[in-house]
Motif scaffolding. Structure first.
Motif, PDB file in Angstrom:
ATOM      1  N   ILE A  84       0.762  -0.731   0.305  1.00  0.00           N
ATOM      2  CA  ILE A  84       0.167  -0.241  -0.073  1.00  0.00           C
ATOM      3  C   ILE A  84       0.869   1.089   0.177  1.00  0.00           C
TER       4      ILE A  84
ATOM      5  N   ALA B 135      -6.418  -0.667   0.820  1.00  0.00           N
ATOM      6  CA  ALA B 135      -5.623  -1.010  -0.398  1.00  0.00           C
ATOM      7  C   ALA B 135      -6.651  -0.847  -1.861  1.00  0.00           C
TER       8      ALA B 135
ATOM      9  N   GLN C 259      -7.356   3.046  -1.874  1.00  0.00           N
ATOM     10  CA  GLN C 259      -6.502   3.981  -2.032  1.00  0.00           C
ATOM     11  C   GLN C 259      -6.199   3.452  -4.478  1.00  0.00           C
TER      12      GLN C 259
END
Length: 313
Positions: free
Chosen positions: A83, A107, A110
């Motif tokens: 990440i 994750a 993002q």
């Protein structure tokens, strides 16, 4: 509801960043597996290397794994590093089907694509979070049924059978045990006991000894992987029960080959780990190249599993 709205907004923002960045570089893909010591996963990682060699111009590949399959803390740290690097995609075989979920949600928020392989994530958590994380792999239940049905067909009805299960927190461990239980039920056998071997040879050996000592007339041991089955072979040999207790395994790792050839392991299942990884990488590359988002990914990619038994000579 507010959390889910935030997740959708984060996906849109991060996704725009990812597509722009990907135009100027290779995709970055990280694979995190449960073990670097289990032959099943070394074969899986070899499959990843082969796939990457054929697609080196398209993506960069990072491979990581645990020294101990139960080391959830170490796997969480590996996921966090992916990440922090802002990788494009993450393929994970989770050590714990629930504990890694916060990192995977992070994750996805993002903008990373996340794919689950080998050990299925907890479906209740996925449903609660309203998130789609594709699973690439076989039916562990069906694979275990194939092994169990074959082993138990060699026994008399009413025979006593033990199960040696992998890690309690692993969904695939439970699915395999459920498949074994179904075989026991259909064959009219008696489930005489269950122990946990945590996927490891030494612990499988201890679990088998415990069952053999507790059930003197035990006729079969159905083991959730070949490492534990190899441990069970040692236990059966020490208790002078060779030929009287049939052993089933799962995975068809190279180390099990001589035991299968000799009949010490009566049958196992091959779920083709290298092929699983290649399917997962194909899914990721196609999604990245076509700008397919997490929610639109195919939710299940079924891979084959086959019964492996002693070849007649």
């Amino acid at each position: 509801m507010r959390r889910r709205q935030f997740l959708l907004a984060a996906l849109a923002s991060a996704g725009a960043w990812r597509w722009a960045a990907a135009a100027n570089r290779k995709f970055a893909v990280t694979v995190v597996v449960k073990s670097l010591r289990n032959q099943f996963f070394t074969i899986m990682l070899d499959g990843a290397r082969k796939h990457h060699a054929d697609h080196a111009a398209e993506y960069q590949l990072r491979l990581e794994g645990l020294q101990s399959e139960g080391d959830v803390k170490a796997q969480v740290a590996m996921l966090q590093r992916a990440i922090d690097r802002r990788d494009d995609a993450l393929i994970v075989a989770p050590a714990d089907s629930r504990a890694v979920m916060p990192l995977l949600l992070k994750a996805i928020a993002q903008g990373m694509l996340v794919v689950n392989i080998d050990n299925k994530l907890d479906e209740r958590v996925l449903a609660h979070e309203n998130v789609n994380i594709p699973f690439v792999g076989p039916s562990n239940f069906s694979g275990a049924r194939k092994v169990g049905d074959y082993v138990l067909a060699a026994l008399k009805p009413g025979s006593k059978v033990g199960i040696i299960e992998g890690l309690p927190q692993a969904i695939n461990a439970k699915s395999r045990s459920d498949g074994f239980r179904e075989s026991i039920r259909i064959a009219g056998m008696e489930l005489a006991g269950m122990r946990w071997g945590d996927w490891e040879t030494d612990k499988g050996y201890q679990a088998a000894l415990s069952l053999l000592d507790a059930v003197p007339d035990l006729s079969a041991l159905l083991c959730g992987n070949d490492n534990m089955a190899i441990g069970a072979v040692k236990a059966v040999t020490e208790r002078h029960r060779t030929g009287k207790v049939l052993i089933g395994g799962y995975d068809n790792i190279p180390a099990a080959a001589p035991y299968i050839a000799s009949g010490a392991i009566y049958a196992t299942a091959d779920q083709h780990p290298a092929l699983q990884m290649q399917y997962a990488l194909d899914l990721v590359l196609q999604a990245l190249s076509k700008h397919v988002g997490q929610a639109e990914l195919q939710s299940i990619v079924q891979t084959p599993v086959e019964l492996i038994k002693r070849t007649a000579t």
